[in-house]
Every structure is written in structure tokens, then in C-alpha cells.
Design a protein around this motif. Structure first.
Motif, PDB file in Angstrom:
ATOM      1  N   ALA B  57       0.814  -1.352  -0.527  1.00 26.77           N
ATOM      2  CA  ALA B  57      -0.041  -0.045  -0.236  1.00 26.77           C
ATOM      3  C   ALA B  57       0.673   1.063   0.158  1.00 26.77           C
ATOM      4  CB  ALA B  57      -1.098  -0.163   1.148  1.00 26.77           C
ATOM      5  N   LYS B  58       0.302   2.458  -0.360  1.00 31.98           N
ATOM      6  CA  LYS B  58       0.572   3.263  -0.606  1.00 31.98           C
ATOM      7  C   LYS B  58      -0.196   4.799  -0.464  1.00 31.98           C
ATOM      8  CE  LYS B  58       4.984   3.003  -3.004  1.00 31.98           C
ATOM      9  NZ  LYS B  58       6.073   1.155  -2.809  1.00 31.98           N
ATOM     10  N   LYS B  59       0.328   5.763   0.555  1.00 30.48           N
ATOM     11  CA  LYS B  59      -0.173   6.092   0.600  1.00 30.48           C
ATOM     12  C   LYS B  59      -1.095   7.436  -0.277  1.00 30.48           C
ATOM     13  CE  LYS B  59      -2.690   8.149   5.189  1.00 30.48           C
ATOM     14  NZ  LYS B  59      -2.983   7.016   5.201  1.00 30.48           N
ATOM     15  N   ILE B  60      -2.088   7.794  -0.483  1.00 31.56           N
ATOM     16  CA  ILE B  60      -2.468   8.297  -1.858  1.00 31.56           C
ATOM     17  C   ILE B  60      -2.659  10.294  -0.662  1.00 31.56           C
ATOM     18  CG2 ILE B  60      -4.272   9.664  -3.107  1.00 31.56           C
ATOM     19  CD1 ILE B  60      -5.271   6.887  -2.362  1.00 31.56           C
ATOM     20  N   MET B  64      -2.011  13.207  -4.878  1.00 34.95           N
ATOM     21  CA  MET B  64      -2.648  12.552  -5.242  1.00 34.95           C
ATOM     22  C   MET B  64      -4.311  13.181  -5.348  1.00 34.95           C
ATOM     23  SD  MET B  64      -3.124   9.642  -6.897  1.00 34.95           S
ATOM     24  CE  MET B  64      -2.060   8.994  -7.373  1.00 34.95           C
TER      25      MET B  64
END
Lengths: 155, 218
Positions: B57-60, B64
Motif C-alpha cells: 500500500a502507498k499512501k494517497i 494524488m
């Protein structure tokens, strides 16, 4: 034996209907237009969840009058869990290649790169990790295509 | 056509194996393209294990979020929607989209069931509602001044409700977001009569209408 003699007809009819049914099973969950290429529309046709993996299938259609070359780098595709503000990229195999297809070019982990004639379509699939927070819906982002929003994830 | 028992068993086996074979293998959707290779899911399971509990998971981030907002805007501005707005002669303002439909196109004389040939128009409007993710849609029915006032009032209400029902039943629009109201003959768009008091059929035709106001989401 009279009944037996009718069985082949019955069996072939059944097989034909099954084939026809498979052909008609082209469900479209959501369609979006490609912004970067004229006349290209993308249908999301299947969303499946198994072993915490989300498998998506798409049909890329050329509804325009000109042949188009469609290129989608898989590295730019992601799935967004907007509720928890997280995004997930396509899974990669041990060689660093995206688990998606078709793999027409392997550059950058792989990409969809096909010529689509007017009225024709090509399929595409990709596998993502299921978001661990179990959101009800996600947004699917594909470069050059308007986002697929509020896509329900099967439980 | 005679069939030996051996042939019968063979055909039966085919019948049983054919669908199960299809189910066992992941296939591409209908159309031209590849099937998902049989080992792809196993590779995906391995890949998932390597990612650990966060599953990559990558933080939005804020940037973004802005892109996502922009994407929504793009969707509403897409070519198809713009074309629909043009075809519908819609008026687009900062906050809402106004579409006026002739009552004669939507309904038969003195009727409130939607004409089948009007459904294409309603489909386009439903597309606009979805694209703009409208939180509030107002459908108002209006009639001309011919006939008793209370009858016209009821007819306009029924027509507004019929349009709401169509959006709900055929386009999956949330009924809670649609308000249907009838104004009868009280809000004419143009006079129903000429200045000399004589009947103006063209004016009356313009007044028989359904107005749809689609509020834009913020």
C-alpha cells in the motif's frame, strides 16, 4: 432405443446453447473513455477476489473509424482505496514483471501495446493485492483512461 | 440417427468435461485477447506474500487527491457527456445543469406514462447525472393552461413522478436524490395566448414541459 437415437440431437443442442451462453456472458460492469486515444472505450468486464487477490478483466474497444495503437504501461495502473487513502499497484512476479496481460512489451515491467482496428476489441487482465482494510468499493486507475469509480469488490 | 452405447457415453463425457474444463481455467472475457495463463494466480499468491501485511500500500497524498478530483472533473467533461449536453440543449451553470424537455416528446396527449421513444433522451440525462455525481436532482412538471387548473396540477405531478420513477427503475439513480414536483399551469415559460387574447398553440406547446435541474457535486 428410439429415445437413445434422439440423444445426439439433444446433446448437440445443449452444447450449442452452452457455447452461445458463454458468448453472451460479456457482462460490462462499467465503461470509460480513453482520453488520450480517439474512439477507444474500455469496459471493465470482471472483478473477482480469490486468496486476497483482485483479478480484473477489461475489454478495450475501438468504436471509432480509425485504427488505433493503444499503449498502457502496467506500472501506471493502480487500484485506490479512497476510504483509507491508500493505493495498490499490480502484483509483480519474481522477475519484476507485472502479473497482467497481454505482455506485448516487457519494458518497465510490461505493457499492453496493441493495434486495434475499428469495430474490434482486445482483452486485458491484471492482478492486484486486495486492500487489507476491506473497503466496499475501489477506484481503478489506468493511464489515459477515465477512472473506474465505485467499483464493488466481491467479498 | 442411431447411436451406439459407446458413442453415447463419449458424448455424455464430453458434456460433463466441457463446462468443468472451462470453469477450471481462468478465461479472458468475450472478445479478442489472451486467457489468463494457468499459473498466473499462483504467481500472484507468491507476489502477495513477498509484499507483507501492508500489501504494498502507498499512501494517497494531497497531490494524488487533487489528481483524483481532477479526474472526476475530466469525467464530467468527457466527450460523450459534452455531446449529450449539446443534444439536450442543456444550460450548464456554475452550480447546476438545466434541461427542459417537451412534454409532447416525453408523454402522449393527456398521459403520464413515458413514451418508449423518449427513453433515449432520458438515458442521456441519466448519463449526465452519473457523470456529475449529482447529489440532488429536481424534476418539475408543467402544463399549458388548457383544461381545469386542478386537473393540470395533478397531471404535472404525475408526469414529474413518472420521470423520477424512470430514473430510479431504468438508470439506477438513487430515489432519495430526486425530488419530483408538479406546478400545473402556474409557471408558464411563455404566454398561452396571443396579445389579443386568442389561443397560442405554439406557446402552449412550449409550456407543456418537464424541467430537470441537476445539481453539480462539489
Amino acid at each position: 432405443m428410439r429415445i437413445l437415437s434422439k440423444i445426439p440431437v439433444f446433446v448437440f443442442t445443449l452444447l450449442f446453447l452452452m457455447g452461445a451462453g458463454a458468448g453472451l456472458a460479456g457482462e460490462v460492469i462499467q465503461s470509460q473513455e480513453a482520453e488520450s486515444v480517439d474512439g477507444i472505450e474500455v469496459d471493465l468486464t470482471s472483478v473477482k477476489m480469490k486468496n486476497d487477490i483482485v483479478t480484473l478483466k477489461f475489454k478495450i474497444r475501438n468504436v471509432g473509424s480509425k485504427s488505433q495503437n493503444v499503449e498502457i504501461p502496467y506500472k501506471s495502473c493502480f487500484l485506490m482505496d479512497e476510504t483509507n487513502q491508500k493505493k495498490y499497484y499490480i502484483l509483480k512476479d519474481s522477475d519484476g514483471i507485472f502479473i497482467a496481460g497481454p505482455l506485448n512489451r516487457r519494458v518497465g515491467g510490461g505493457q499492453f501495446s496493441l493495434h486495434i482496428s475499428p469495430g474490434k476489441s482486445k482483452n486485458m487482465w491484471m492482478k492486484f493485492p486486495a486492500p487489507p482494510d476491506n473497503p466496499e468499493t475501489v477506484t481503478i486507475s489506468i493511464e489515459g483512461v477515465l477512472p473506474f469509480e465505485d467499483v464493488k469488490l466481491p467479498k | 440417427m442411431n447411436l451406439s452405447p459407446r458413442c453415447f457415453i463419449l458424448l455424455l463425457a464430453l458434456l460433463l468435461v466441457f463446462p468443468s474444463g472451462l470453469a477450471a481455467q481462468e478465461t479472458g472475457p468475450t472478445g479478442d485477447g489472451p486467457e489468463i495463463p494457468p499459473g498466473a494466480h499462483e504467481k500472484a499468491i507468491e507476489a502477495l506474500k513477498r509484499l507483507g501485511p501492508e500489501r504494498g500500500a502507498k499512501k494517497i497524498d494531497f497531490h494524488m487527491a487533487r489528481i483524483m478530483g481532477l479526474a472526476r472533473g475530466i469525467e464530467a467533461k468527457s466527450k460523450k457527456i459534452q455531446e449529450a449536453l449539446r443534444n439536450l440543449n442543456a444550460e450548464v451553470t456554475e452550480t447546476e445543469i438545466r434541461i427542459d424537455l417537451s412534454g409532447d416528446i416525453l408523454f402522449g396527449f393527456d398521459r403520464w406514462d413515458i413514451r418508449s421513444d423518449a427513453e433515449e433522451t432520458l438515458k442521456k440525462i441519466a448519463g449526465v447525472i452519473r457523470a456529475y455525481k449529482s447529489p440532488q436532482i429536481t424534476v418539475s412538471g408543467h402544463t399549458d393552461s388548457k383544461g381545469p387548473e386542478d386537473y393540470n396540477q395533478r397531471l404535472s405531478e404525475k408526469r414529474a413522478r413518472a420521470v423520477k420513477q424512470w430514473f430510479t427503475d431504468h438508470a439506477g439513480i438513487d430515489p432519495k436524490t430526486i425530488k419530483a414536483v408538479g406546478f400545473g399551469e402556474t409557471r408558464p415559460k411563455v404566454p398561452n395566448t396571443h396579445p389579443d387574447g386568442s389561443d397560442d398553440p405554439e406557446g402552449r406547446q412550449k409550456n407543456r414541459r418537464v424541467e430537470i435541474r441537476i445539481k453539480k457535486s462539489r
